[in-house]
Each structure stands twice: as structure tokens, then as C-alpha cells.
Motif scaffolding. Sequence first.
Motif, PDB file in Angstrom:
ATOM      1  N   UNK A 104       0.690  -1.299   0.129  1.00 45.52           N
ATOM      2  CA  UNK A 104       0.060   0.160  -0.129  1.00 45.52           C
ATOM      3  C   UNK A 104       0.938   1.352   0.007  1.00 45.52           C
ATOM      4  N   UNK A 105       2.154   1.098   0.426  1.00 39.44           N
ATOM      5  CA  UNK A 105       2.998   2.242   0.477  1.00 39.44           C
ATOM      6  C   UNK A 105       4.411   1.928   0.413  1.00 39.44           C
ATOM      7  N   UNK A 106       5.262   2.384  -0.420  1.00 35.59           N
ATOM      8  CA  UNK A 106       6.524   1.753  -0.451  1.00 35.59           C
ATOM      9  C   UNK A 106       7.320   3.280  -0.407  1.00 35.59           C
ATOM     10  N   UNK A 107       8.018   3.594   0.605  1.00 37.97           N
ATOM     11  CA  UNK A 107       8.903   4.610   1.089  1.00 37.97           C
ATOM     12  C   UNK A 107      10.378   4.336   0.706  1.00 37.97           C
ATOM     13  N   UNK A 108      10.815   5.017  -0.113  1.00 37.02           N
ATOM     14  CA  UNK A 108      12.408   4.970  -0.461  1.00 37.02           C
ATOM     15  C   UNK A 108      13.083   6.120  -0.015  1.00 37.02           C
ATOM     16  N   UNK A 109      13.721   6.051   0.959  1.00 39.40           N
ATOM     17  CA  UNK A 109      14.415   7.122   1.667  1.00 39.40           C
ATOM     18  C   UNK A 109      15.937   6.896   1.770  1.00 39.40           C
ATOM     19  N   UNK A 110      16.710   8.006   1.705  1.00 34.99           N
ATOM     20  CA  UNK A 110      18.031   7.957   1.667  1.00 34.99           C
ATOM     21  C   UNK A 110      18.431   8.821   2.832  1.00 34.99           C
ATOM     22  N   UNK A 111      19.323   8.349   3.836  1.00 37.17           N
ATOM     23  CA  UNK A 111      19.967   9.170   4.884  1.00 37.17           C
ATOM     24  C   UNK A 111      21.323   9.038   4.887  1.00 37.17           C
ATOM     25  N   UNK A 112      21.692   9.970   6.020  1.00 40.39           N
ATOM     26  CA  UNK A 112      23.228  10.283   6.053  1.00 40.39           C
ATOM     27  C   UNK A 112      23.891   9.417   7.373  1.00 40.39           C
ATOM     28  N   UNK A 113      25.026   9.920   7.682  1.00 43.96           N
ATOM     29  CA  UNK A 113      25.924   8.930   8.584  1.00 43.96           C
ATOM     30  C   UNK A 113      26.137   9.803   9.877  1.00 43.96           C
ATOM     31  N   UNK A 114      26.173   9.013  11.002  1.00 43.57           N
ATOM     32  CA  UNK A 114      26.323   9.647  12.284  1.00 43.57           C
ATOM     33  C   UNK A 114      27.704  10.525  12.420  1.00 43.57           C
ATOM     34  N   UNK A 115      28.623   9.892  11.710  1.00 44.34           N
ATOM     35  CA  UNK A 115      30.121  10.579  11.896  1.00 44.34           C
ATOM     36  C   UNK A 115      30.227  11.503  11.176  1.00 44.34           C
TER      37      UNK A 115
END
Length: 502
Positions: free
Chosen positions: A330-341
Amino acid sequence: MGRNTRKRRTPLATKAIAASAALALGGGGLIWANFYASAHEKAPDNRTKRNVSQVVTIYCPDVGQQLRNVPDRARGEVDGELASMDQQITDAYQRLVTTRRAQAGDANFVQNSILGPLKDRRKVLLDRIKLQINRAGGKAPGDLDRLAGCTGRPAGGQNGGGQNDGGQNGGGQNDGGQNGGQDGGGQPDDNGNGVAGPVADDFIKIEDVQPNSRNLPNGLPANGDSGSTGTFTTDCGTNENNLFNSDNLIAAPGVGNGAHHVHDYVGNQDNDAFSSDEDLANADTSCQNQGDKSTYYWPVLRLQDGTEEFDANDEGGGAEGNIGRILKPAQAQLKFVGNKQGDVVAMPKFLRIITGDAKSFVNGTANANTSWSCTGFEDRQSTDKYPLCPEGSQVVRTSNFQSCWDGQNIDSANHRDHMAFVQADGSCPNGFQAIPQLQVKLVYDIPTPTIENGQVQNPYAVDSFPEQLHKPITDHNDFINVMDEQLMNEVVECINTGRDCT
């Protein structure tokens, strides 16, 4: 239904699933005959069937994961031989589940008639792999022959012997695994539909999952309150174009039905086993941002409700035990995130990433990266069971990809070594650099299965290799980056400057 018609190279070992090994299930495609024989069914000589019938699947060491140094010009042929090995396992598993009567009358049947010949056939392909690597200027591992032997897996237990022992302890090498099922937790069932799972024990009420109890080391979120905290979300739909196939362009390029199970595709619309990088770059995309021609794909979920799907008689579908109604998210979320460091760098075009392991049930959890949950309960993550969600809650599948890149290669011989997960503190291993982490969240409207008298009614399950028995821990996800340079730079800038972009 978006199926490809180009000429398809099938694995060399066996080119077709024998139709005689399957029975028509009214409205439900093909099923493996006599999958689980009753422990009380009488053999031809009227003796009660022994626990040999509890050998439910076959464990074979994963050769591909042991190949670290394959010359580029040999990789296509080696991948083809590995796909042939997968077909050999499928054929041996088919024979396992259709010879229950013979197994009951002969304690050595599985070893002599199934596992022994399988070992001989695998040895032929291992010799070919070694020859191809050496001819291309590489040096094949000298101990590949130890991976030829396979074992029978008894009922009970989640994971196989693992790769370190070549399967020697996976289910009893000396007896072909036939005597390993006595203490395995009882005879499994087939829920009345004749296919290899899921079974009742593969499900758990989400309320019974402890919060923050995910027990796998992989797939840690890459960012947090420090480092590069921005996000970029791309909307590529939920496969409205009905693009399905049972190929795997990353692991089995050039081989039709290389996955032996069906994938959902969003993003790139020319993704099959024969797609070149040029094909991908020139293809249409389902993504709203037309600069994103990346391919995102994962095994379909099916509801085993008796529905006859378009692939009910096809390899990869019903002919290999993947039956029932395909459920689109019903939903396909494609998300790019960063890095903690710190900051992230751009992904190279055509970078390939596989996360999770389609063979985790027998391989063990070293590469598993499964997360199952329910909306409203997403702090409760199950790794090896499908969740039973309460009324009004939806099933959630989440995959957090590897986000450390070796800085040089878009792929590797085993399709893993060029990538790594972040370490516990969010940093990358030495020699790797942080890239945007892809996080895929799939949400499904699924009627909650019911469990009565140890049987699950109308279960849902992830498509799988036949011998993996539809176990939830075999869930996996695949990605090929085909963003144009301008868009990739925008993704990196958004993440590094702490903005949330779409």
C-alpha cells in the motif's frame, strides 16, 4: 503483467521443473506433491513411516559467498554456473518432497538417491568454476570441493549449519540428515495447501515481540542527531505497472529465473536478467523525479488464499511453490539518509547492493537483514517470524541497506565485499567511505492469518527459493543506482546540509 519476452538463458544443470512432480491445486497453481507425509501414514509394507519423513529441506553450502577474487572477464560465466547450482538444489528438493513413500521404506534413500547424486553434479560445476577463474588469470580457491556435499535438514530449528563447516553439522552428514528430526519439535504441516510453508511457528503476535529486541547486527540506521542528518525521499510508486519477473540482474545476470521466486520492481522499467547498464540508463522510470532511473526490487509477498495468479504454472511462481495472490504494498517509502560520523559522498552510477540473504534459512544469519513489524508497533521488530497485527494495523517490512562503500567497485565477485554496514558507532570500516543509506519501508494491507490447532489459515509469505520454505528471515532487498549526476549531487547536498528533500 510486465513479463519479459527476450530470449532467456536457463541454468545448465536442469532446464525445466518436471511437470509430473507437481499437482494442480484447484485455483492455486502448482504444488509440490506430498510435501509433508503424515508421521502416521502407512508405508507399502504397512510399517509406520519413520522419522525419515521429517527431512524437510536440503542444505547446501553457498558457494557464491566463498568466491572473493573472480576476474571481471570470468564473472558472467561463474554467475551462470552458480545459477545452475541453484537449479540443481531446486531439482533435488523437488525429488525430496515427491519421494516420501520411497524414503519411508529405505533409511538410506535420501543419501543414496538425492544427496549423493547432487554432490556429484555440484562437483562438476565446481570444477567448471575453478577452470573459468584460472583461465581468466585468477586463482581459484583450492578447497572449493569441500562445498560440494549437501545435507538433509530435519524439521525444527531455524538456521542451517552455516558456511564455516561446509554444512557438515547442518543435519547429520553421516546419515544424510535423516535421523536429525526426532527432536526437531514434531512433524510440520502444510496448512492444507501442499506447499513448503509458512507454518504456524513462523508467525508471532506483534504484542509478544519485545520492544527494541531486533537481534541482528546488520542494517543499523546510519544517521542520528549528529553527522549528516538530512534525508532525500524518492517516490517511485508501488509497482502500478505490474512489472514482475523471477530474474536477478545482480546475482544471476543473463540467466532467466535466476531467483526462483518473483520480484516486485519500482523505478527502472527495463530490469530483468538481460538488462545492460546502457539499457538501464535509457529506460523509463516509475519515479516521479525522472532523474532517478534506479531499480529497486524485492521478493513479492503472497496471500495463500487459493487465488491462481498469472504465474501459477510458471517457474519462479506456482511451479516452484510460490502460490497465492501477489500483494502489492500500500506504501513503498524509499528514503536515503546520512551518517552519524560525518558527511556522505556520492554513490557511483550503477552501484549494486544486495541487503539480506535469500538463503538465510540454511546459510545462517551472517548476512540476514530482516525487519518485520506492524504500524503502531514499529519499536517491536521481528527478525525470524511474520507478525500477526491487530485490527487496524498494517504489516511493515523494513530494509536498511549497507552504507559504506569501498570507494572503487560498483560490484564484487560475491556481490557483497564492495559494501559494508556501519559499525556500532556509525563509522565505516577502514578503507570504506560513507554513502547515502537507502532505507526501504513497505507497508501492506493484509488480513491477519488465524492459527487453529497448530495450523495457520490463509497465511501470507515472502516468495523464496523452494528449499528455503518461505521463512521470513530470507527476506531481502536489491538496489542498482541509476540516478543522473545532477540528482545524486542533490541527494548528497540535502543530506550533508541537514535538509529533508524529495
